[in-house]
Design a protein around this motif. Sequence first.
Motif, short mmCIF file in Angstrom:
data_model
loop_
_atom_site.label_atom_id
_atom_site.label_comp_id
_atom_site.label_asym_id
_atom_site.label_seq_id
_atom_site.Cartn_x
_atom_site.Cartn_y
_atom_site.Cartn_z
N VAL A 81 0.97 -1.31 -0.15
CA VAL A 81 0.12 -0.06 -0.16
C VAL A 81 0.96 1.11 0.13
CG1 VAL A 81 -2.02 -1.13 1.08
CG2 VAL A 81 -0.19 0.13 2.44
N PHE A 82 2.34 1.29 0.10
CA PHE A 82 2.96 2.46 0.15
C PHE A 82 3.65 2.58 -1.05
CE2 PHE A 82 3.46 0.67 4.81
CZ PHE A 82 2.50 1.42 5.21
N PHE A 83 3.14 3.61 -1.74
CA PHE A 83 3.63 4.23 -2.79
C PHE A 83 2.95 5.51 -3.25
CE2 PHE A 83 -0.11 1.70 -3.62
CZ PHE A 83 -1.17 2.43 -4.30
N GLY A 84 3.42 6.47 -3.87
CA GLY A 84 3.22 7.68 -4.35
C GLY A 84 2.86 8.76 -2.90
N LYS A 85 1.49 9.19 -2.90
CA LYS A 85 0.96 9.98 -2.10
C LYS A 85 0.85 9.32 -0.69
CE LYS A 85 -1.58 13.02 -4.95
NZ LYS A 85 -2.99 13.78 -5.27
N VAL A 86 0.68 7.96 -0.59
CA VAL A 86 0.54 7.29 0.72
C VAL A 86 2.00 7.20 1.08
CG1 VAL A 86 -0.17 5.25 1.50
CG2 VAL A 86 -1.45 5.86 -0.24
N GLU A 87 2.99 7.05 0.58
CA GLU A 87 4.33 6.93 1.08
C GLU A 87 4.66 8.21 1.80
OE1 GLU A 87 8.86 6.19 -0.39
OE2 GLU A 87 7.15 5.62 -1.64
N ALA A 88 4.26 9.22 1.01
CA ALA A 88 4.68 10.44 1.42
C ALA A 88 4.21 10.91 2.60
CB ALA A 88 4.51 11.72 0.40
N ALA A 89 2.78 10.68 2.59
CA ALA A 89 1.83 10.90 3.86
C ALA A 89 2.59 10.18 5.21
CB ALA A 89 0.54 10.51 3.61
N LEU A 90 2.71 8.61 5.03
CA LEU A 90 3.28 7.87 5.91
C LEU A 90 4.59 8.68 6.52
CD1 LEU A 90 3.30 5.20 7.50
CD2 LEU A 90 4.70 4.32 5.81
N MET A 123 -3.38 7.60 9.22
CA MET A 123 -3.28 7.27 7.70
C MET A 123 -4.82 6.76 7.38
SD MET A 123 -0.40 7.56 6.60
CE MET A 123 -0.21 6.53 5.01
N ARG A 124 -5.45 6.22 8.10
CA ARG A 124 -6.89 5.74 7.59
C ARG A 124 -7.81 6.83 7.69
NH1 ARG A 124 -6.09 1.41 11.53
NH2 ARG A 124 -7.27 2.58 13.07
N ALA A 125 -7.43 8.15 8.45
CA ALA A 125 -8.22 9.05 8.41
C ALA A 125 -7.80 9.67 6.96
CB ALA A 125 -7.81 10.00 9.50
N THR A 126 -6.93 9.77 6.70
CA THR A 126 -6.34 10.43 5.16
C THR A 126 -6.66 9.63 4.16
OG1 THR A 126 -4.65 11.70 6.59
CG2 THR A 126 -4.47 11.42 4.17
N PHE A 127 -6.60 8.58 4.29
CA PHE A 127 -6.84 7.56 3.10
C PHE A 127 -7.71 6.53 3.45
CE2 PHE A 127 -2.56 8.92 2.65
CZ PHE A 127 -2.43 9.67 1.38
N PRO A 128 -9.39 6.83 3.31
CA PRO A 128 -10.31 5.71 4.08
C PRO A 128 -10.20 4.59 3.19
CG PRO A 128 -10.92 7.91 3.51
CD PRO A 128 -9.81 8.15 3.06
N TRP A 129 -9.78 4.41 2.16
CA TRP A 129 -9.57 3.11 1.32
C TRP A 129 -8.71 1.98 2.01
CZ3 TRP A 129 -4.89 1.88 -0.38
CH2 TRP A 129 -3.83 2.88 -0.73
N LEU A 130 -7.60 2.50 2.95
CA LEU A 130 -6.82 1.84 3.57
C LEU A 130 -7.33 0.77 4.32
CD1 LEU A 130 -3.79 4.10 4.39
CD2 LEU A 130 -3.79 1.98 3.00
N LYS A 131 -8.75 1.20 4.88
CA LYS A 131 -9.25 0.46 5.89
C LYS A 131 -9.90 -0.89 5.30
CE LYS A 131 -12.52 0.60 9.72
NZ LYS A 131 -13.15 1.36 10.68
N GLY A 132 -10.44 -0.16 4.00
CA GLY A 132 -11.12 -1.57 3.13
C GLY A 132 -10.23 -2.57 2.56
N ARG A 133 -8.85 -1.91 2.20
CA ARG A 133 -7.89 -2.62 1.51
C ARG A 133 -7.26 -3.71 2.50
NH1 ARG A 133 -3.87 -1.06 -2.97
NH2 ARG A 133 -3.09 -3.25 -3.39
N VAL A 134 -7.19 -3.25 3.62
CA VAL A 134 -6.32 -4.02 4.62
C VAL A 134 -7.17 -4.90 5.36
CG1 VAL A 134 -4.63 -3.91 6.35
CG2 VAL A 134 -4.59 -2.26 4.70
N PRO A 135 -7.20 -6.15 5.48
CA PRO A 135 -8.27 -7.11 6.35
C PRO A 135 -8.48 -6.61 7.67
CG PRO A 135 -6.75 -8.38 4.95
CD PRO A 135 -6.20 -6.88 4.84
N GLY A 136 -9.52 -6.54 8.23
CA GLY A 136 -9.75 -6.10 9.46
C GLY A 136 -9.48 -4.62 9.95
#
Length: 129
Positions: free
Chosen positions: A23-32, A84-97
């Motif tokens: 999941v860490f690439f582009g904007k997600v990596e920079a945000a992390l 990270m989940r607040a910034t990228f809500p799709w992370l919650k659905g992409r990552v199990p649980g």
Amino acid sequence: SRRHSRSALGYHFVFVTKRRRRVFFGKVEAALKRVLSEVSVGAGYGLELVGVDRDHVHLFVTAPPDAPPSEVARRLKGESARRMRATFPWLKGRVPGGSLWSPSFFVASVGAISEGAVRRYVAAQGASA
């Protein structure tokens, strides 16, 4: 540095995403990187280096002596996951649980001098010159 002590405690942490999701690439990596830096400053840790791969992150963190490595990991992982989940809500659905990080982590202490140098110094104490 504190009133009666000085310390230089550094740790190498590795955090892995839940089920090694990439999941860490582009904007997600920079945000992390930004989030980990903010969390570190807020907690009183020094984030010296960050290395991000698609499914894991390496951190070099300095911490005060009253912060055990398990607490440092818990705080960095917990707060970074929430932000990270607040910034990228799709992370919650992409990552199990909804968990971003695997519950496990790797940590190793990082020293300014080697173990061998400490062993030689301690062994030489009390020996007449």
